[in-house]
Design an enzyme around this catalytic site. Structure first.
Site, mmCIF file in Angstrom:
data_model
loop_
_atom_site.group_PDB
_atom_site.id
_atom_site.type_symbol
_atom_site.label_atom_id
_atom_site.label_comp_id
_atom_site.label_asym_id
_atom_site.label_seq_id
_atom_site.Cartn_x
_atom_site.Cartn_y
_atom_site.Cartn_z
ATOM 1 N N CYS A 1 1.081 -1.199 -0.140
ATOM 2 C CA CYS A 1 -0.008 -0.051 -0.029
ATOM 3 C C CYS A 1 0.885 1.203 0.114
ATOM 4 O O CYS A 1 0.374 2.200 -0.299
ATOM 5 C CB CYS A 1 -0.887 0.101 1.150
ATOM 6 S SG CYS A 1 -1.767 -1.598 1.391
ATOM 7 N N HIS B 1 -3.430 7.821 5.441
ATOM 8 C CA HIS B 1 -3.567 6.527 5.097
ATOM 9 C C HIS B 1 -5.053 5.983 5.157
ATOM 10 O O HIS B 1 -5.641 5.700 4.102
ATOM 11 C CB HIS B 1 -2.363 5.657 5.534
ATOM 12 C CG HIS B 1 -2.324 4.286 4.853
ATOM 13 N ND1 HIS B 1 -2.071 4.316 3.518
ATOM 14 C CD2 HIS B 1 -2.627 2.795 5.145
ATOM 15 C CE1 HIS B 1 -1.845 2.904 3.045
ATOM 16 N NE2 HIS B 1 -2.334 2.112 3.838
ATOM 17 N N GLU C 1 -2.552 5.350 13.244
ATOM 18 C CA GLU C 1 -2.365 6.466 12.411
ATOM 19 C C GLU C 1 -2.820 7.505 13.197
ATOM 20 O O GLU C 1 -1.471 8.783 13.144
ATOM 21 C CB GLU C 1 -3.053 6.690 11.081
ATOM 22 C CG GLU C 1 -2.505 7.898 10.256
ATOM 23 C CD GLU C 1 -3.131 7.550 8.905
ATOM 24 O OE1 GLU C 1 -3.854 6.733 8.389
ATOM 25 O OE2 GLU C 1 -2.539 8.274 8.078
ATOM 26 N N LYS D 1 -9.854 7.689 0.939
ATOM 27 C CA LYS D 1 -10.213 6.442 0.358
ATOM 28 C C LYS D 1 -11.647 6.179 0.611
ATOM 29 O O LYS D 1 -12.097 5.191 0.078
ATOM 30 C CB LYS D 1 -9.403 5.518 1.194
ATOM 31 C CG LYS D 1 -7.986 5.435 0.756
ATOM 32 C CD LYS D 1 -7.191 4.148 1.807
ATOM 33 C CE LYS D 1 -5.772 3.859 1.382
ATOM 34 N NZ LYS D 1 -4.734 5.102 1.834
ATOM 35 N N HIS E 1 -9.428 2.005 -1.696
ATOM 36 C CA HIS E 1 -8.128 1.790 -1.455
ATOM 37 C C HIS E 1 -7.347 1.197 -2.515
ATOM 38 O O HIS E 1 -7.547 0.152 -3.104
ATOM 39 C CB HIS E 1 -7.893 0.811 -0.308
ATOM 40 C CG HIS E 1 -6.480 0.876 0.323
ATOM 41 N ND1 HIS E 1 -5.285 1.035 -0.472
ATOM 42 C CD2 HIS E 1 -6.030 0.429 1.428
ATOM 43 C CE1 HIS E 1 -4.122 1.080 0.188
ATOM 44 N NE2 HIS E 1 -4.542 0.355 1.384
ATOM 45 N N PHE F 1 1.371 -2.951 4.378
ATOM 46 C CA PHE F 1 1.439 -4.093 5.129
ATOM 47 C C PHE F 1 2.956 -4.521 4.861
ATOM 48 O O PHE F 1 3.587 -4.119 3.941
ATOM 49 C CB PHE F 1 0.614 -5.266 4.305
ATOM 50 C CG PHE F 1 -0.669 -5.297 4.648
ATOM 51 C CD1 PHE F 1 -1.267 -4.852 5.841
ATOM 52 C CD2 PHE F 1 -1.616 -6.486 3.971
ATOM 53 C CE1 PHE F 1 -2.464 -4.892 6.245
ATOM 54 C CE2 PHE F 1 -2.747 -6.534 4.500
ATOM 55 C CZ PHE F 1 -3.421 -5.942 5.572
#
Lengths: 403, 85
Positions: free
Chosen positions: A162, A294, A305, A326, A331, A390
Site C-alpha cells: 500500500c 493513509h 495512524e 479512500k 484503497h 502491510f
C-alpha cells in the site's frame, strides 16, 4: 540541492477519468464505491469496490496494444497522457536521455494472472497467449510509458504494497532533487478488482461489506479501489525557464520500516516517517495544515495512524486537518498514494480540503479533525501524504504551495 | 465428526501445543494466538466443516461469533454447523 515541482498530473479512478473530474468529486464528497461488476462476483463475500466504470480499452488502444496492456497498464497510460500533456514537456535529446519513469504497483497485472490461471486450471486449456509474461509483469506500466514518451533515464517499478506509490514518488523526488534527472514521470497504478484479487483480500477478514468509513467509530474495514495517478516531477528552474504551470512543490519525504509485524501497523514506525518527512522538508509541525491520511477504515490502521500523528505533532495535532479520500475512491493499494496526492495538490493550490465521507460517529481513539463528510475551504501552506504498507513499510511525502 | 475435538485440534496446531493443553476455558490470548493466528484458525475451521464463519477482524465483538474462549468458539461452530448443514 535542486527544488522539485509538480508540472503535470493525471489520473483515472472511481471518482473520475481525469484530474478535474476527480477533484470535483472530492470537493463534492462523492462516493465512487459501488457494486463490483466482473465475472464470478457472486462467489465473493465482498461485493463492493471503487471500480472504474465506463472505461473500455477498445477505442482507447488498438488490438495489438490491448494484447500487451493489462488493465493496470491501461490506467497508467491514460493518466500519463494527461500528466505529460499538462506538463507540456517533450522528451528529446538530453532531457529524454536523463528523465525516467518510476511507478508503484503492488500486484501488477493481477487480472492477467487471474484470466490465464482460469484458462489453464478451470477451463483445462494447455496453451496461453504468448504475451502473458510481458503483460503481467510489475514493470510493464513503467516500460510502456517510457516507450510511449521516449523516457530513457532511470526507470523501474517499486512494490511495497500500500505504500508503493509513495515509495516510487520518493525515488523520483530524490532523483530530481539530487540533479540526477531534470524531470521524472512518477506515481502508481493498481487493478486488483477481479475475482482472484478480491478473493485474496477477503481471506484477511479486514474488508468492509458496506462502506469505507475512516476514523468513524463504526468503521468496519477497507474497501478496494482501482486506477492510477501519474505526475511529472520537474526541477524548479527547468520548469520556470519554460514557463510551465506549477501545481505544487515537493519539499521532502521520509521512509521507515516498522520491523515488527507483517500486517499490524506500528505507531512508532509511522510517527518516525511523519517526523522524518517534516525534518527532510525543513518545516516545523506548526506549518503543516493538512495530512492526507493513509486512513484505510480498518480498526487497526486508523487508531494507530491518529496516535502516530499525535506523537509526531504534539499539541499541533489538534489544529491540523487529516482526511482520508479512500472513503470516496477506495484503497488503490499500490496506486493509492498517487491518487491521494491529488488531494494534497487541491489543498495547497485551491485551498479546498477533501473530506472523509461516511463519517458517522466520533471515535475517541481517532480524536483528530477528519474533515467529516463536507469539504472545507481554507488556506494550507504545507501538506503531508501518508502511506503505511502491510509489511510495515512506510513512506510520507511533504508538499508546499507552488512557489 | 466430533466438532469439539476438531476445533481443539485446529487451535492446538495454531498454538503449537498438544490438544490436551488446550482447555475449554483457555482464551486465544492465553494460548498465544494473535490476530493473524485467529484468522488462520477460522479459515481452517471453515475448511474442516465446510461452513462460513461470520467474522470481521475489524470488530470481533460485533461479528455475532464469540471468540472469548475455546468453549465459546466450539459452541459457535456447533451452531453454525447445525445451521449451515
Amino acid at each position: 540541492m535542486n527544488r522539485v515541482v509538480i508540472t503535470g498530473a493525471g489520473t483515472i479512478n472511481a471518482l473520475g477519468h481525469n484530474v478535474p473530474q476527480t477533484l470535483e468529486a472530492m470537493r463534492e464528497g462523492q462516493c465512487g464505491i459501488g457494486p463490483l461488476e466482473f465475472r464470478d462476483v457472486d462467489r465473493l463475500a465482498i461485493t463492493i469496490g471503487g471500480q472504474v466504470k465506463g472505461f473500455e480499452a477498445e477505442g482507447r488502444f488498438n488490438r495489438q496494444q490491448i494484447a500487451l496492456y493489462d488493465r493496470f497498464t491501461q490506467f497508467t497510460l491514460e493518466a500519463a497522457k494527461e500528466a505529460i500533456g499538462q506538463s507540456g514537456l517533450e522528451f528529446v535529446g538530453d532531457l529524454a536521455a536523463r528523465s525516467g519513469v518510476v511507478f508503484g504497483t503492488a500486484g501488477g497485472g493481477v487480472s492477467t494472472w487471474d484470466d490465464n490461471y482460469r484458462a489453464v486450471y478451470e477451463e483445462g486449456k494447455n496453451r496461453v497467449h504468448p504475451f502473458v509474461v510481458p503483460k503481467l509483469m510489475n514493470n510493464s506500466a513503467a516500460s510502456h510509458v517510457s516507450m510511449e514518451y521516449n523516457l530513457k533515464g532511470p526507470s523501474f517499478t517499486v512494490s511495497t504494497a500500500c505504500a508503493s506509490s509513495n515509495h516510487a514518488m520518493a525515488q523520483a523526488f530524490m532523483m530530481v532533487r539530487s540533479g540526477m534527472a531534470p524531470a521524472m514521470v512518477t506515481g502508481g497504478s493498481e487493478s486488483m478488482l477481479c475475482f482472484g484479487g478480491v478473493k485474496a483480500w477477503e481471506g484477511l477478514r479486514v474488508m468492509s461489506r458496506d462502506a469505507c468509513r475512516p476514523f468513524s467509530a463504526n468503521r468496519n474495514g477497507m474497501v478496494q479501489g482501482e486506477g492510477a495517478g501519474v505526475f511529472v516531477f520537474e526541477e524548479l528552474e527547468h520548469a520556470k525557464k519554460r514557463g510551465a504551470e506549477i501545481l505544487a512543490e515537493v519539499i521532502g519525504y521520509s521512509m521507515s520500516s516498522d520491523a515488527s509485524d507483517i500486517v499490524m501497523p506500528s505507531k512508532q514506525g509511522a510517527a518516525r516517517a511523519i517526523s522524518g518527512a517534516m525534518k527532510d522538508a525543513g518545516v516545523n509541525p506548526e506549518q503543516v495544515g493538512y495530512i492526507n491520511a493513509h486512513g484505510t477504515g480498518t480498526a487497526a490502521n486508523d487508531k494507530t495512524e491518529c496516535a502516530a500523528v499525535a506523537d509526531a505533532f504534539g499539541p499541533h495535532a489538534d489544529n491540523l486537518m487529516i482526511s482520508s479520500t479512500k472513503s470516496m475512491h477506495g484503497h488503490l493499494i499500490g496506486g493509492t498514494g498517487a491518487v491521494e496526492l491529488l488531494a494534497c495538490i487541491m489543498a495547497l493550490r485551491d485551498g479546498v480540503i477533501a473530506p472523509t465521507i461516511g463519517y458517522e460517529e466520533p471515535d475517541p481513539e481517532c480524536a483528530l479533525d477528519a474533515v467529516p463528510n463536507v469539504a472545507r475551504e481554507t488556506k494550507v501552506e504545507v501538506a503531508l501524504s501518508n502511506a503505511f504498507a502491510f509489511g510495515g513499510l512506510n513512506a510520507v511525502l511533504a508538499l508546499r504551495k507552488a512557489p | 465428526m466430533d466438532i469439539k475435538n476438531t476445533v481443539i485440534g485446529i487451535i492446538a496446531e495454531q498454538a503449537v501445543l498438544e490438544p490436551n493443553d488446550v482447555k475449554m476455558d483457555s482464551t486465544l490470548e492465553s494460548l498465544g494466538i494473535d490476530s493473524l493466528g485467529l484468522v488462520e484458525s477460522i479459515f481452517a475451521i471453515e475448511e474442516a466443516f465446510d461452513i462460513t464463519v461470520p467474522f470481521n477482524a475489524n470488530d470481533p465483538s460485533e461479528s455475532d461469533f464469540d471468540i472469548s474462549s475455546v468453549a465459546s468458539i466450539v459452541a459457535g461452530i456447533e451452531k453454525l454447523v447445525k445451521e449451515q448443514s
